[in-house]
Design an enzyme around this catalytic site. Sequence first.
Site, PDB file in Angstrom:
ATOM      1  N   LYS A  15      23.715  -7.027 -11.593  1.00  0.00           N
ATOM      2  CA  LYS A  15      22.414  -7.369 -11.014  1.00  0.00           C
ATOM      3  C   LYS A  15      21.641  -8.353 -11.881  1.00  0.00           C
ATOM      4  O   LYS A  15      20.969  -9.230 -11.386  1.00  0.00           O
ATOM      5  CB  LYS A  15      21.609  -6.077 -10.821  1.00  0.00           C
ATOM      6  CG  LYS A  15      20.312  -6.249 -10.062  1.00  0.00           C
ATOM      7  CD  LYS A  15      20.565  -6.509  -8.584  1.00  0.00           C
ATOM      8  CE  LYS A  15      19.315  -6.914  -7.850  1.00  0.00           C
ATOM      9  NZ  LYS A  15      19.625  -7.667  -6.626  1.00  0.00           N
ATOM     10  N   TRP A  42      -2.856  -2.485  -1.638  1.00  0.00           N
ATOM     11  CA  TRP A  42      -2.564  -3.863  -2.028  1.00  0.00           C
ATOM     12  C   TRP A  42      -3.214  -4.706  -0.953  1.00  0.00           C
ATOM     13  O   TRP A  42      -2.774  -4.721   0.192  1.00  0.00           O
ATOM     14  CB  TRP A  42      -1.062  -4.138  -2.084  1.00  0.00           C
ATOM     15  CG  TRP A  42      -0.845  -5.508  -2.617  1.00  0.00           C
ATOM     16  CD1 TRP A  42      -0.890  -6.687  -1.926  1.00  0.00           C
ATOM     17  CD2 TRP A  42      -0.614  -5.859  -3.969  1.00  0.00           C
ATOM     18  NE1 TRP A  42      -0.716  -7.748  -2.769  1.00  0.00           N
ATOM     19  CE2 TRP A  42      -0.542  -7.272  -4.024  1.00  0.00           C
ATOM     20  CE3 TRP A  42      -0.484  -5.130  -5.148  1.00  0.00           C
ATOM     21  CZ2 TRP A  42      -0.324  -7.961  -5.219  1.00  0.00           C
ATOM     22  CZ3 TRP A  42      -0.257  -5.827  -6.330  1.00  0.00           C
ATOM     23  CH2 TRP A  42      -0.181  -7.224  -6.360  1.00  0.00           C
ATOM     24  N   HIS A  87      33.353 -35.077   7.220  1.00  0.00           N
ATOM     25  CA  HIS A  87      33.710 -35.773   5.980  1.00  0.00           C
ATOM     26  C   HIS A  87      34.688 -34.955   5.138  1.00  0.00           C
ATOM     27  O   HIS A  87      34.820 -35.188   3.939  1.00  0.00           O
ATOM     28  CB  HIS A  87      32.440 -36.107   5.182  1.00  0.00           C
ATOM     29  CG  HIS A  87      31.505 -36.985   5.936  1.00  0.00           C
ATOM     30  ND1 HIS A  87      31.766 -38.322   6.166  1.00  0.00           N
ATOM     31  CD2 HIS A  87      30.347 -36.721   6.584  1.00  0.00           C
ATOM     32  CE1 HIS A  87      30.790 -38.840   6.899  1.00  0.00           C
ATOM     33  NE2 HIS A  87      29.920 -37.879   7.169  1.00  0.00           N
ATOM     34  N   ARG A  94       3.058   0.428  -5.578  1.00  0.00           N
ATOM     35  CA  ARG A  94       2.909  -0.285  -4.313  1.00  0.00           C
ATOM     36  C   ARG A  94       1.595  -1.039  -4.213  1.00  0.00           C
ATOM     37  O   ARG A  94       1.400  -1.823  -3.287  1.00  0.00           O
ATOM     38  CB  ARG A  94       3.020   0.690  -3.147  1.00  0.00           C
ATOM     39  CG  ARG A  94       4.313   1.469  -3.118  1.00  0.00           C
ATOM     40  CD  ARG A  94       4.280   2.497  -2.028  1.00  0.00           C
ATOM     41  NE  ARG A  94       4.394   1.886  -0.732  1.00  0.00           N
ATOM     42  CZ  ARG A  94       5.533   1.610  -0.127  1.00  0.00           C
ATOM     43  NH1 ARG A  94       6.665   1.916  -0.709  1.00  0.00           N
ATOM     44  NH2 ARG A  94       5.554   1.051   1.048  1.00  0.00           N
ATOM     45  N   GLU A 103      23.747 -19.628   1.668  1.00  0.00           N
ATOM     46  CA  GLU A 103      23.370 -18.249   1.326  1.00  0.00           C
ATOM     47  C   GLU A 103      24.213 -17.259   2.148  1.00  0.00           C
ATOM     48  O   GLU A 103      24.658 -16.233   1.631  1.00  0.00           O
ATOM     49  CB  GLU A 103      21.865 -18.050   1.563  1.00  0.00           C
ATOM     50  CG  GLU A 103      21.349 -16.625   1.482  1.00  0.00           C
ATOM     51  CD  GLU A 103      21.542 -15.951   0.119  1.00  0.00           C
ATOM     52  OE1 GLU A 103      22.006 -16.590  -0.828  1.00  0.00           O
ATOM     53  OE2 GLU A 103      21.253 -14.737   0.032  1.00  0.00           O
ATOM     54  N   CYS A 142       0.825  -1.217   0.000  1.00  0.00           N
ATOM     55  CA  CYS A 142       0.000   0.000   0.000  1.00  0.00           C
ATOM     56  C   CYS A 142       0.852   1.258   0.000  1.00  0.00           C
ATOM     57  O   CYS A 142       1.994   1.246   0.450  1.00  0.00           O
ATOM     58  CB  CYS A 142      -0.894   0.031   1.229  1.00  0.00           C
ATOM     59  SG  CYS A 142      -1.851  -1.472   1.430  1.00  0.00           S
ATOM     60  N   LYS A 163      26.567 -14.503   0.445  1.00  0.00           N
ATOM     61  CA  LYS A 163      26.425 -13.068   0.739  1.00  0.00           C
ATOM     62  C   LYS A 163      27.755 -12.489   1.188  1.00  0.00           C
ATOM     63  O   LYS A 163      28.184 -11.440   0.734  1.00  0.00           O
ATOM     64  CB  LYS A 163      25.417 -12.905   1.856  1.00  0.00           C
ATOM     65  CG  LYS A 163      24.174 -12.228   1.831  1.00  0.00           C
ATOM     66  CD  LYS A 163      23.291 -11.848   0.747  1.00  0.00           C
ATOM     67  CE  LYS A 163      23.526 -12.278  -0.666  1.00  0.00           C
ATOM     68  NZ  LYS A 163      22.381 -12.708  -1.381  1.00  0.00           N
ATOM     69  N   GLU A 169      30.438 -12.375  -1.712  1.00  0.00           N
ATOM     70  CA  GLU A 169      30.208 -11.477  -2.850  1.00  0.00           C
ATOM     71  C   GLU A 169      30.377 -10.006  -2.492  1.00  0.00           C
ATOM     72  O   GLU A 169      30.759  -9.204  -3.337  1.00  0.00           O
ATOM     73  CB  GLU A 169      28.856 -11.729  -3.516  1.00  0.00           C
ATOM     74  CG  GLU A 169      27.651 -11.297  -2.752  1.00  0.00           C
ATOM     75  CD  GLU A 169      26.349 -11.565  -3.509  1.00  0.00           C
ATOM     76  OE1 GLU A 169      26.314 -11.414  -4.724  1.00  0.00           O
ATOM     77  OE2 GLU A 169      25.357 -11.937  -2.850  1.00  0.00           O
ATOM     78  N   ASN A 228      -0.920   0.972   6.014  1.00  0.00           N
ATOM     79  CA  ASN A 228      -0.126   0.048   5.210  1.00  0.00           C
ATOM     80  C   ASN A 228       0.462  -0.977   6.163  1.00  0.00           C
ATOM     81  O   ASN A 228       1.033  -0.594   7.179  1.00  0.00           O
ATOM     82  CB  ASN A 228       0.985   0.838   4.503  1.00  0.00           C
ATOM     83  CG  ASN A 228       1.979  -0.055   3.798  1.00  0.00           C
ATOM     84  OD1 ASN A 228       1.670  -1.200   3.477  1.00  0.00           O
ATOM     85  ND2 ASN A 228       3.171   0.467   3.555  1.00  0.00           N
ATOM     86  N   GLY A 229       0.336  -2.269   5.867  1.00  0.00           N
ATOM     87  CA  GLY A 229       0.907  -3.295   6.746  1.00  0.00           C
ATOM     88  C   GLY A 229      -0.167  -4.213   7.291  1.00  0.00           C
ATOM     89  O   GLY A 229      -1.262  -4.314   6.737  1.00  0.00           O
TER      90      GLY A 229
HETATM   91  C1  F6R Z   1      23.452 -13.055  -4.963  1.00  0.00           C
HETATM   92  C2  F6R Z   1      22.681 -12.760  -6.153  1.00  0.00           C
HETATM   93  C3  F6R Z   1      22.789 -13.665  -7.308  1.00  0.00           C
HETATM   94  C4  F6R Z   1      21.423 -13.849  -7.985  1.00  0.00           C
HETATM   95  C5  F6R Z   1      21.575 -14.676  -9.257  1.00  0.00           C
HETATM   96  C6  F6R Z   1      20.249 -14.939  -9.911  1.00  0.00           C
HETATM   97  O1  F6R Z   1      23.226 -12.121  -3.954  1.00  0.00           O
HETATM   98  O2  F6R Z   1      21.995 -11.765  -6.222  1.00  0.00           O
HETATM   99  O3  F6R Z   1      23.308 -14.898  -6.923  1.00  0.00           O
HETATM  100  O4  F6R Z   1      20.565 -14.484  -7.081  1.00  0.00           O
HETATM  101  O5  F6R Z   1      22.405 -13.986 -10.156  1.00  0.00           O
HETATM  102  O6  F6R Z   1      19.648 -13.741 -10.306  1.00  0.00           O
HETATM  103  P1  F6R Z   1      18.112 -13.673 -10.613  1.00  0.00           P
HETATM  104  O7  F6R Z   1      17.404 -13.941  -9.318  1.00  0.00           O
HETATM  105  O8  F6R Z   1      17.872 -12.289 -11.123  1.00  0.00           O
HETATM  106  O9  F6R Z   1      17.814 -14.727 -11.615  1.00  0.00           O
END
Ligand code: F6R
Length: 607
Positions: free
Chosen positions: A602, A74, A502, A27, A479, A2, A483, A486, A98-99
């Site tokens: 990205k 929403w 192992h 939103r 994960e 929202c 994180k 990277e 909102n929420g």
């Molecule tokens: C890690 C990261 C990448 C994406 C991967 C897939 O933080 O962002 O590992 O998860 O490149 O990207 P999408 O989700 O856009 O297919």
Amino acid sequence: MCGIVAIVGQTAVAPLIVDALKRLEYRGYDSAGVATIERGKLARRRAEGKLVNLEKRLNAEPLDGNIGIGHTRWATHGVPNETNAHPHFSNDVAVVHNGIIENFAELRTELTADGYEFTSQTDTEVVAHLVSRELKRGADPVAAAHAALKRLEGAFALAIMFRGDENLIVGARNGPPLAVGHGEGEMFLGSDAIALAPFTNSITYLEDGDWAVVRRDSFNIFDIEGNSVERKRQQSLSTSFMVDKGNRRHFMEKEIHEQPEVISHTLANYVDFTAGTSKPLDLPFDFAKIDRLALSACGTAYLSGLIGKYWFERIARLPVDIDIASEFRYREMPISKNSAALFISQSGETADTLASLRYCRKAGVPIGAIVNVRESTIARESDVVLPTLAGPEIGVASTKAFTCQLSVLASLAVRAGVARGTISTETERVLVRALSEAPRYANQVLKLDEQIEKVARELSHYRHVLYLGRDTNFPLAMEGALKLKEISYIHAEGYAAGELKHGPIALIDENMPVIVIAPHDRIFEKTVSNMQEVAARGGKIILITDRKGAEQASVNTMETIVLPDVPEIITPIVYALPIQMLAYFTAVFMGTDVDQPRNLAKSVTVE
Ligand code: F6R
């Protein structure tokens, strides 16, 4: 998701509010509404569907008044129709929200017993009635709003207007964002700076737990106890539809903090919090009839799928094959006709994921896409789009898209369980209730930032870090490692805790911090044994657990981060946050480019 706008202005505000709502329409667009005080009375116009319907309504029946609140919705509680559209009224009070008000059912029962009549199915209406009841009991508008806020649980942003005071709007924030915009003899509230950009670029962001008393020439911000607090006024860079960092240093930080809100909106798309049920979906396959589900994705999205596998198999007894998309596309896997395939992607453009989708398309299986960008290629080429409602994710390291992917997968697993008859109505209700609590717990975890920052300072002195977890915390360990590496460039690995002996145990010495993700669950004792193996070899343990886990860990740790006790199904969603925050703060200490780490992009549209 929202959007909220409020104006204490000098001229008729309804057209200005509609203009601002247009900038918030991303939103939500299930319904929209505006309320003003017109000739001393509360008046409103609301319309189902997109904002254009509200505009038509206002053209036919204009609204006068120099003070007003507006909303684009929403839907979370209650279907998207005009009755459920905001603003909601109770006697002299008008509210937009909102929420999710988590304790709305209990408040509704209490207010109904007190003679208040509910006209909508929303959780928002309890806020209007609560404030109205305080006024009736003799409180002034500000005290009435404060007393009502103290009764609310959940993650929410609110704007409240009072008939009888045409120079007052109360705003409140606990989770979803809300900003005060400063004008000349006029003041504004908005869900983000983009909404307020046509009026002002002088912005004060409310922080969690803040509430604000906004008048034409003044504003005061308080904490929930009613103590006055100072918040910085800043110049927003927002113009047109530009996404900015708000009052955060990095997009990644902002996106981590958006999670309570975006998780709740994503969940609300798939489950009905009021009824305690998973929502029916228009799928190109029937969960009851397929005998396998294929999942494929890359990076963080792949790891969300790996967690999804545990949920689908446990809750719905549906076998899942999960693959890294770049492997899937070439390994010539035979695909059963009696299966369905789901592809997970934030961008919806990842080349390997798209190629896997096309492989499945050729094999003739029905295809679904869990994507954040709805106009993307993967979305367009799928039979059904199952959106994550994370909003634009700018930081290269995926955070809010990940927890939204988890939210979709958990909801789908519940839906599959219902369809396959593997869970009872009561279990479905319990699971949906647990999911509805995820935003609130996520919000609580964000408040551990000081401790996590301290651990990150320590971590930034090491070259290698190991993450361990069992069950759904195993993919989460991977994960965490992804994180960290990277954005901080520290080498990190995520392992299933049981695999330690192992091989990876050979790495353990005093230079290897080991981050153990271990809520107190049915296999907690097994993870404690693995921690003992690490401790016996001089490894430094950072334990992320809950209260019971911290009490029963019986191992010396370098640091123990204690999270709230959460229902099992939402563990990976809630535990994702400290993992992200740890990586974020470590990268800040290392001085790396957090939002645009080296060598990454990205949207990965090449192989
Ligand atoms: C890690 C990261 C990448 C994406 C991967 C897939 O933080 O962002 O590992 O998860 O490149 O990207 P999408 O989700 O856009 O297919």
